[in-house]
Design an enzyme around this catalytic site. Structure first.
Site, PDB file in Angstrom:
ATOM      1  N   CYS A  22      65.420   7.989 -14.448  1.00 55.75           N
ATOM      2  CA  CYS A  22      65.240   6.281 -13.135  1.00 55.75           C
ATOM      3  C   CYS A  22      65.563   7.366 -11.965  1.00 55.75           C
ATOM      4  CB  CYS A  22      66.677   5.346 -13.096  1.00 55.75           C
ATOM      5  SG  CYS A  22      66.721   4.259 -11.713  1.00 55.75           S
TER       6      CYS A  22
ATOM      7  N   HIS B 102      57.803   3.727 -13.145  1.00 52.70           N
ATOM      8  CA  HIS B 102      56.952   2.921 -13.480  1.00 52.70           C
ATOM      9  C   HIS B 102      55.770   3.003 -13.594  1.00 52.70           C
ATOM     10  CE1 HIS B 102      59.655   0.437 -14.412  1.00 52.70           C
ATOM     11  NE2 HIS B 102      59.471  -1.112 -14.440  1.00 52.70           N
TER      12      HIS B 102
ATOM     13  N   GLU C  28      54.857  -3.415 -15.646  1.00 53.56           N
ATOM     14  CA  GLU C  28      55.322  -4.622 -16.737  1.00 53.56           C
ATOM     15  C   GLU C  28      54.375  -5.602 -17.211  1.00 53.56           C
ATOM     16  OE1 GLU C  28      58.860  -5.818 -15.987  1.00 53.56           O
ATOM     17  OE2 GLU C  28      59.754  -3.154 -16.134  1.00 53.56           O
TER      18      GLU C  28
ATOM     19  N   CYS D  17      58.449   6.226  -8.780  1.00 51.50           N
ATOM     20  CA  CYS D  17      59.694   5.494  -9.692  1.00 51.50           C
ATOM     21  C   CYS D  17      58.832   5.218 -11.217  1.00 51.50           C
ATOM     22  CB  CYS D  17      58.921   3.495  -8.853  1.00 51.50           C
ATOM     23  SG  CYS D  17      59.648   2.657 -10.629  1.00 51.50           S
TER      24      CYS D  17
ATOM     25  N   ASP E 125      67.015   4.678 -18.727  1.00 44.64           N
ATOM     26  CA  ASP E 125      66.545   4.166 -17.486  1.00 44.64           C
ATOM     27  C   ASP E 125      66.891   2.978 -17.398  1.00 44.64           C
ATOM     28  OD1 ASP E 125      65.130   3.440 -15.513  1.00 44.64           O
ATOM     29  OD2 ASP E 125      63.026   2.912 -16.464  1.00 44.64           O
ATOM     30  N   SER E 126      67.307   1.891 -16.799  1.00 49.39           N
ATOM     31  CA  SER E 126      67.131   0.797 -16.534  1.00 49.39           C
ATOM     32  C   SER E 126      66.429  -0.534 -17.473  1.00 49.39           C
ATOM     33  CB  SER E 126      66.891   0.309 -14.935  1.00 49.39           C
ATOM     34  OG  SER E 126      65.413   0.290 -14.570  1.00 49.39           O
TER      35      SER E 126
ATOM     36  N   THR F 140      66.201   5.723  -8.911  1.00 48.56           N
ATOM     37  CA  THR F 140      67.138   4.364  -8.061  1.00 48.56           C
ATOM     38  C   THR F 140      68.552   5.345  -8.434  1.00 48.56           C
ATOM     39  OG1 THR F 140      65.699   2.659  -7.952  1.00 48.56           O
ATOM     40  CG2 THR F 140      68.686   2.645  -7.713  1.00 48.56           C
TER      41      THR F 140
END
Length: 275
Positions: A79, A192, A158, A190, A16-17, A81
């Site tokens: 991810c 997160h 986060e 997403c 993931d990013s 995206t």
């Protein structure tokens, strides 16, 4: 030249990013505790959600090749995206199974809806890609999909602001348009967003109704990955618990501090690498 057979005892690769994909790792650990996992968070180039498709594909190839070099037997794109724009390119470039989070989330949403109206909360990049409507459309000709970008959820997750007035107000802002569309399923599009699931569910039930289903694509992906490994004979034997190795491209110390919240366990083994 035929590629050598994949080794069931080899680890799964997940990338993931940044931090968000650790919710997928957490779900994989719950569903497949015997599997070892190598996770790569591209923290030097986070976030991906604001990048163009060509850039996302380039970054995804770099992450995937780094995992291939570490002997993984399959790669899970943790991810949304990347899952929206890169899986086919990765399958062409790499002689390895590639799994992603969008198709499992779409399947779970189609299975859960009774009104055939599905809402998706995701980053702006995922919404703009149209990946969820396409995935739902391949599964159901009746279901309609409505996307809503929810960018504030990422920094809230986060920072650990998962409860209280700030995340609740953000959830109300993002869910109101979906409620107006009459959706009965909300997909957390997403990785997160599962950290904010209790708040999202509470607001969704208030705005949409007690019947609303909130779909966590991370858990759907873990279930799909388990089925895939069993069907391909790639599941690791249950001889001992699997391990997790964490790789990052920047800030390993701060990543370790935050990772435990996403992973649900201590994150001591974090190593910085260059791509």
């Amino acid at each position: 030249m035929t590629a050598p057979p994949l080794d069931p005892s080899a680890p799964l690769g997940v990338f993931d990013s940044g931090l968000g994909g650790l919710t997928v790792v957490r779900a994989l650990r719950e569903v497949l505790p015997e599997e070892s996992i190598v996770y790569l968070g591209d923290t030097a180039r986070v976030p991906y959600g604001t990048k163009g498709p060509d850039t996302v594909v380039k970054y995804a190839l770099g992450c995937s090749k780094a995992l291939v070099a570490r002997g993984v037997k399959a790669i899970v794109i943790a991810c949304n995206t990347v899952s929206a724009v890169a899986p086919e390119r990765l399958r062409i470039e790499l002689d390895l199974p590639i799994l992603s989070v969008i198709e499992p989330g779409a399947r779970a949403a189609v299975a859960a809806t009774t009104r055939h109206r599905i809402g998706v909360l995701a980053t702006a990049g995922t919404i703009a890609s149209g990946a969820y409507p396409r995935a739902v459309g391949t599964l159901s000709t009746r279901a309609e999909t409505f996307g809503q970008a929810a960018p504030l959820f990422v920094p809230l997750a986060e920072e650990g602001w998962t409860e209280g007035d700030v995340p609740r107000l953000a959830a109300e802002r993002y869910l109101a348009p979906l409620a107006a569309k009459g959706v009965d399923v909300v997909v957390l599009g997403c990785t997160h967003y599962p950290l904010l699931r209790p708040t999202i569910e509470e607001v969704a039930r208030r705005l949409i109704g007690p019947h609303v289903a909130v779909v966590d694509s991370a858990h759907a992906t873990a279930e799909d990955t388990a089925s895939f490994l069993r069907e391909r004979g790639l599941a690791r034997r249950k001889e001992s618990p699997g391990t997790v190795k964490l790789l990052v491209t920047d800030m390993p110390r701060s990543f370790a501090d935050q990772a435990a919240r996403f992973l649900g366990e201590d994150a001591h083994d974090v190593h910085a690498i260059d791509l």
